[in-house]
Each structure stands twice: as structure tokens, then as C-alpha cells.
Design an enzyme around this catalytic site. Structure first.
Site, mmCIF file in Angstrom:
data_model
loop_
_atom_site.group_PDB
_atom_site.id
_atom_site.type_symbol
_atom_site.label_atom_id
_atom_site.label_comp_id
_atom_site.label_asym_id
_atom_site.label_seq_id
_atom_site.Cartn_x
_atom_site.Cartn_y
_atom_site.Cartn_z
ATOM 1 N N GLN A 142 0.736 -1.129 -0.029
ATOM 2 C CA GLN A 142 0.090 0.025 0.084
ATOM 3 C C GLN A 142 0.974 1.333 0.071
ATOM 4 O OE1 GLN A 142 -2.644 -0.202 3.388
ATOM 5 N NE2 GLN A 142 -4.322 -1.035 1.913
ATOM 6 N N GLY A 171 -12.714 -0.764 -1.956
ATOM 7 C CA GLY A 171 -13.083 0.769 -1.715
ATOM 8 C C GLY A 171 -11.866 1.413 -1.068
ATOM 9 N N ASP A 172 -11.473 1.021 0.073
ATOM 10 C CA ASP A 172 -10.274 1.774 0.896
ATOM 11 C C ASP A 172 -9.301 1.842 -0.113
ATOM 12 O OD1 ASP A 172 -8.408 -0.167 2.417
ATOM 13 O OD2 ASP A 172 -10.524 -0.912 2.260
ATOM 14 N N HIS A 231 -12.176 2.286 7.115
ATOM 15 C CA HIS A 231 -10.822 2.351 6.382
ATOM 16 C C HIS A 231 -11.014 3.382 5.316
ATOM 17 C CE1 HIS A 231 -9.683 -1.152 8.628
ATOM 18 N NE2 HIS A 231 -8.603 -0.977 8.101
#
Length: 336
Positions: free
Chosen positions: A113, A289-290, A310
Site C-alpha cells: 500500500q 473501496g479503501d 478504512h
């Protein structure tokens, strides 16, 4: 992708982010350092993981930040295990290849991430030695391969994953290589369209487990094609990832095997999660989504999802960096 332009004044200030806000976990740190590199804005994150039983930086946070430091010659203060505050001053991405070593079963997909967007500024290869491909509280590697990457590809983001060895808790010991191209962001409006089919991958390091997970998921779904795969790993483990393929999006779900948890329960859990996501009717699943928010913030576009904490946290961090992401009901969108 080219660096987002920031004003000369911001070059000499440090963005302050309270790591205890909203979700209050490692996601704030991961997004903050990634966007720091992309925008060129130095950042100070304090109260890191303050809402967790063991606050401060964990191994996977440290090693992803160390990788970013190597990628762009960043200056980092407070980088140690358990640290509750870091200062991160980014430089220009220079390396075309970096190696990340995780001595624990820390999540590789969570570490990524921090690396997807910075690596896409000029293109980069990232090799992970150690860590876990499939572990709690993170996307399994097959979700990354078959759901996450195909979704961000709609935004022009190109990346490949090669799994040399799986890794599960407690030993980790995975070996994975990511090849990330230079990103030319393209806006995309995520919608469903008609359903084309349901697909999946059931993986295990134990003979027979992947097949039992697969059969349980198919009994629950009543349709679909799921591949059962056996792959050796330092620790026993299993995962199953299934997704509904629509004309304009993918909706995914997953489940992990655990000691004492029947394979049939794992397969059924993944099925039930997918059916719930399909019933909700949104254009991406909750976990997508997050992860999608920072990409949409830079490319423009929109999606609908079940708004988790989140996702709200990811929107909040993006907006702190001056990226205009809006939330209206279940819709998340940004214009570029």
C-alpha cells in the site's frame, strides 16, 4: 505518473497527521508516506496506531518505509519498532529495483500500500523476501492478482505479480516480485453492467484442503468456476478468493484457513461474503473501496461501495494532501 505539483511554500512546511484519527491504524501511515512521495510534501505522523492493542510501528510498516527511503532517498526520523511518531521528507524516485526483507509473517500486500503509487512515478520492480502472502487483516495475494490489479488497470495502472513462494503465519517466508510500470492516470467511472460469471482460486499448502474449500464455495454459490491450487510454503495455510465478473467492474471476497477451522467453513465464508457484496449492489466491494481511494484521487473517476471506516480514513488522508476526494452517500469521486 508525473509527480503532483505542490506550491513552493508547501515545500518548506511539514504536514501534520494525527495517527489516532478515524480508523487509527497502520493505514494512515501507509497512505501518508505514499502520498508524501507523490506530492513532494514532507509529513509528520504522530500517535501512530494509537487505537491498536500494541501501538506504534510494526515490522511491515518499518520495512515498507525503509523501501520508500531507498526508492527516493527520503529522510526519515523515528523509524524504529514501536515508534509512535515519524517524520518523512521525500526525495525524487531514483531506483528501478528495490528489495524488501520482512523477517516475520507481516503482510506483503499491506506493505505494498505504501509502494504502489511511489513506484508508479517512474516504474519500478519490488522484490519481497519473507513476509506473508495470505494473512489476517489484509488482501490475500490472489485478491491482488485477480481483483485489485484488474480494477486499477481500468485507471491506466499497469503492474504484474510473480509469486515464487507463498507465505503464511507464523513463519512467513514468502518470495514475491512486483513489476510496476510508469502510470499515466486515466479517469474511470466504476459501474456494474451485466454479470459475466463467477470465478475463483482456492490455494493451500496442504494436500486436499484447496479442493474442499472449492467444493464448499461452489455448493454455496450454485455456480462458478474455481481453480484449486497446491503450493508449498514454510508454514501450513490456505486461502480462497472468489469474484463476480461484471461488464464494468469486479466484486471480490475472500476467506483464510486457520488451525482448527474446517476447509468447508472457509469456502462457505468466502461465498457468503461475495453474495453479500453482490446483494449490496455497489460498483466495488468494501475492501476494494479503501484501496481504490488514493488511485481515484490522482486519476479522477468514481465508484460506489459500502463505506467502511478504512475508506473514510483513506479519503481523509488524501484530502489532507490537497487531493479533492468527495463522498456523497455511498459514492466516492474525484475530478482531475
Amino acid at each position: 505518473m508525473e509527480k503532483v505539483k505542490s506550491s513552493p511554500k508547501l515545500k518548506f512546511s511539514m504536514l501534520e497527521i494525527d495517527g489516532s484519527r478515524l480508523e487509527g491504524g497502520g493505514q494512515i501511515v501507509r497512505n501518508a508516506v505514499a502520498l508524501s512521495v507523490v506530492t513532494g510534501k514532507p509529513v509528520r505522523v504522530y500517535n501512530i496506531r494509537a487505537n491498536r492493542p500494541n501501538p506504534g510501528l510494526k515490522n511491515q510498516h518499518m520495512h515498507s518505509i525503509m523501501a520508500l527511503r531507498e526508492l527516493c532517498d527520503a529522510e526519515v526520523d523515528g523509524l524504529f519498532l514501536g515508534s509512535r511518531e515519524i517524520k518523512f521528507v521525500p526525495g525524487e524516485p531514483r531506483k528501478k529495483r528495490i528489495k524488501v526483507e520482512i523477517p516475520t509473517a507481516g503482510s506483503i500486500t499491506l506493505a505494498m500500500q505504501s509502494l504502489w503509487l511511489p513506484c508508479s512515478l517512474k516504474g519500478c520492480e519490488v522484490e519481497f523476501v519473507g513476509g506473508a502472502t495470505d494473512t489476517k487483516w489484509s488482501m490475500p495475494m490472489d485478491y491482488v492478482r485477480f481483483v485489485f490489479l484488474p480494477q486499477v488497470k481500468k485507471l491506466g495502472f499497469e503492474a504484474e505479480v510473480e509469486i515464487h513462494r507463498r507465505g503464511y503465519y507464523p513463519r512467513g517466508g514468502a518470495h514475491v516480485t512486483f513489476k510496476i510500470g510508469k502510470w499515466k492516470p486515466e479517469p474511470y467511472e466504476f459501474e456494474r453492467g451485466g454479470k459475466k460469471g463467477i470465478f475463483g482460486v482456492s490455494c493451500s499448502s496442504i494436500e486436499g484442503v484447496a479442493e474442499r474449500q472449492k467444493k464448499a464455495a461452489l455448493r454455496c454459490l450454485g455456480e462458478g468456476k474455481i481453480e484449486a491450487v497446491y503450493e508449498d510454503a514454510p508454514s501450513p495455510g490456505s486461502s480462497i478468493v472468489i469474484w463476480a465478473d461484471y461488464e464494468k467492474t469486479l466484486i471480490g471476497a475472500d476467506a483464510l484457513g486457520e488451525k482448527g477451522k474446517p476447509s468447508e467453513v472457509v469456502g462457505r465464508e468466502a461465498c457468503e461474503r461475495l453474495l453479500l457484496e453482490m446483494e449490496r449492489g455497489w460498483s466495488v466491494d468494501e475492501h476494494m473501496g479503501d484501496n481504490l481511494v488514493p488511485f481515484i484521487a490522482l486519476s479522477g473517476g468514481s465508484f460506489t461501495t459500502e463505506l467502511s471506516m478504512h475508506t473514510r480514513t483513506s479519503v481523509w488522508v488524501c484530502n489532507l494532501f490537497g487531493l479533492d476526494v468527495k463522498v456523497e452517500g455511498h459514492k466516492v469521486w474525484s475530478k482531475k
